[in-house]
Design a protein around this motif. Structure first.
Motif, short mmCIF file in Angstrom:
data_model
loop_
_atom_site.label_atom_id
_atom_site.label_comp_id
_atom_site.label_asym_id
_atom_site.label_seq_id
_atom_site.Cartn_x
_atom_site.Cartn_y
_atom_site.Cartn_z
N SER A 14 0.85 -1.19 0.00
CA SER A 14 0.00 0.00 0.00
C SER A 14 0.88 1.23 0.00
N ILE A 15 0.44 2.24 -0.73
CA ILE A 15 1.15 3.52 -0.78
C ILE A 15 0.24 4.54 -0.10
N ASP A 16 0.71 5.11 0.99
CA ASP A 16 -0.03 6.13 1.73
C ASP A 16 0.55 7.48 1.27
N VAL A 17 -0.18 8.15 0.38
CA VAL A 17 0.32 9.36 -0.29
C VAL A 17 -0.20 10.61 0.41
N ASP A 18 0.70 11.53 0.73
CA ASP A 18 0.33 12.82 1.31
C ASP A 18 0.32 13.87 0.20
N PRO A 37 -0.13 18.71 -5.66
CA PRO A 37 1.24 18.38 -5.25
C PRO A 37 1.29 17.17 -4.31
N ILE A 38 2.22 16.27 -4.58
CA ILE A 38 2.47 15.11 -3.73
C ILE A 38 3.67 15.46 -2.85
N THR A 39 3.46 15.42 -1.52
CA THR A 39 4.47 15.93 -0.59
C THR A 39 5.22 14.84 0.17
N GLY A 40 4.82 13.58 0.03
CA GLY A 40 5.52 12.51 0.74
C GLY A 40 4.58 11.36 1.02
N GLY A 41 4.99 10.50 1.94
CA GLY A 41 4.16 9.36 2.32
C GLY A 41 5.01 8.13 2.58
N THR A 42 4.32 7.00 2.70
CA THR A 42 5.01 5.75 3.01
C THR A 42 4.52 4.64 2.08
N VAL A 43 5.36 3.62 1.95
CA VAL A 43 5.03 2.40 1.22
C VAL A 43 5.24 1.25 2.19
N ALA A 44 4.23 0.37 2.32
CA ALA A 44 4.37 -0.75 3.26
C ALA A 44 3.58 -1.94 2.74
N ARG A 47 5.70 -7.00 -0.25
CA ARG A 47 6.70 -7.03 -1.33
C ARG A 47 7.53 -5.76 -1.47
N LEU A 48 7.13 -4.68 -0.78
CA LEU A 48 7.88 -3.42 -0.89
C LEU A 48 7.61 -2.53 0.31
N ASN A 49 8.68 -1.93 0.82
CA ASN A 49 8.58 -0.94 1.89
C ASN A 49 9.47 0.23 1.54
N GLY A 50 9.07 1.43 1.94
CA GLY A 50 9.87 2.60 1.66
C GLY A 50 9.08 3.87 1.90
N VAL A 51 9.43 4.91 1.16
CA VAL A 51 8.78 6.21 1.31
C VAL A 51 8.39 6.76 -0.06
N VAL A 52 7.44 7.69 -0.04
CA VAL A 52 7.06 8.47 -1.22
C VAL A 52 7.89 9.75 -1.17
N LEU A 53 8.57 10.06 -2.24
CA LEU A 53 9.38 11.28 -2.27
C LEU A 53 8.50 12.48 -2.63
N ALA A 54 8.79 13.61 -2.02
CA ALA A 54 8.09 14.85 -2.35
C ALA A 54 8.47 15.27 -3.76
N SER A 75 7.70 9.52 -7.31
CA SER A 75 8.78 8.56 -7.07
C SER A 75 8.69 7.96 -5.68
N LEU A 76 9.10 6.69 -5.62
CA LEU A 76 9.20 5.98 -4.36
C LEU A 76 10.68 5.71 -4.10
N LYS A 77 11.05 5.62 -2.84
CA LYS A 77 12.41 5.21 -2.47
C LYS A 77 12.26 3.99 -1.58
N ALA A 78 12.72 2.85 -2.08
CA ALA A 78 12.63 1.59 -1.33
C ALA A 78 13.58 1.62 -0.14
N GLU A 79 13.35 0.72 0.81
CA GLU A 79 14.20 0.64 2.01
C GLU A 79 15.67 0.46 1.67
N ASP A 80 15.94 -0.22 0.54
CA ASP A 80 17.35 -0.45 0.16
C ASP A 80 17.94 0.73 -0.62
N GLY A 81 17.16 1.82 -0.76
CA GLY A 81 17.65 3.02 -1.44
C GLY A 81 17.29 3.10 -2.91
N ALA A 82 16.75 2.04 -3.49
CA ALA A 82 16.38 2.04 -4.91
C ALA A 82 15.28 3.06 -5.18
#
Length: 155
Positions: A14-18, A37-44, A47-54, A75-82
């Motif tokens: 799930s992508i929780d988009v701010d 405007p998309i300002t951030g968020g989380t991905v959990a 199969r994937l965890n990370g953040v939503v980039l502003a 854009s998303l940034k995965a926990e491993d930095g991808a």
């Protein structure tokens, strides 16, 4: 002749988009273009965890018939930095009453609207390349100043 079997969806994350409130010039003859405007968020998820980039946007088109066309790029940034680019095209269909409540960030029963999208990903080779090698559908649920995008891989 037997009917073909339906491909099973696999929940992947799930992508929780701010967002911030939409920017707009108002309605015109062809509807209203909203710049959200998309300002951030989380991905959990499994199969994937990370953040939503502003810095991303949804260029929503509110059509004169009441249907909203979603056109989000971010854009998303995965926990491993991808870094993973997502383009999410979709539709939100709701009655005038449900649409007004959604736009006012009021709770609306999900049975009172249709909000689905088809995300497409650009991911690097390696652990995340499965994102660019599959088709996805998503259920979108509005929240105050954002949305939650539940992503399913079509198997």
């Amino acid at each position: 002749m037997s009917l073909p079997t339906l491909p099973a969806p696999e929940y992947v994350f799930s992508i929780d988009v701010d967002i911030t409130p939409p920017l707009t010039n108002g309605a015109g003859i062809n509807g209203e273009r909203k710049h959200i405007p998309i300002t951030g968020g989380t991905v959990a998820g499994p199969r994937l965890n990370g953040v939503v980039l502003a810095g991303g946007y949804d260029w929503l088109w509110q059509r004169p018939d009441g249907v909203a066309e979603i056109n989000a790029h971010y854009s998303l940034k995965a926990e491993d930095g991808a870094l993973i680019y997502i383009r999410n095209l979709g539709l939100r269909v709701a009655s005038d009453t449900a649409r007004a409540a959604l736009q006012a960030s009021q709770p609306v029963d999900p049975a009172d609207y249709y909000f689905r999208a088809a995300p497409v990903f650009d991911a690097p080779d390696g652990a995340h390349q499965w994102l660019r090698e599959s088709l996805f559908v998503s259920r979108v649920t509005p929240k105050t100043l954002g949305v939650v995008v539940d992503v399913f891989r079509v198997q």
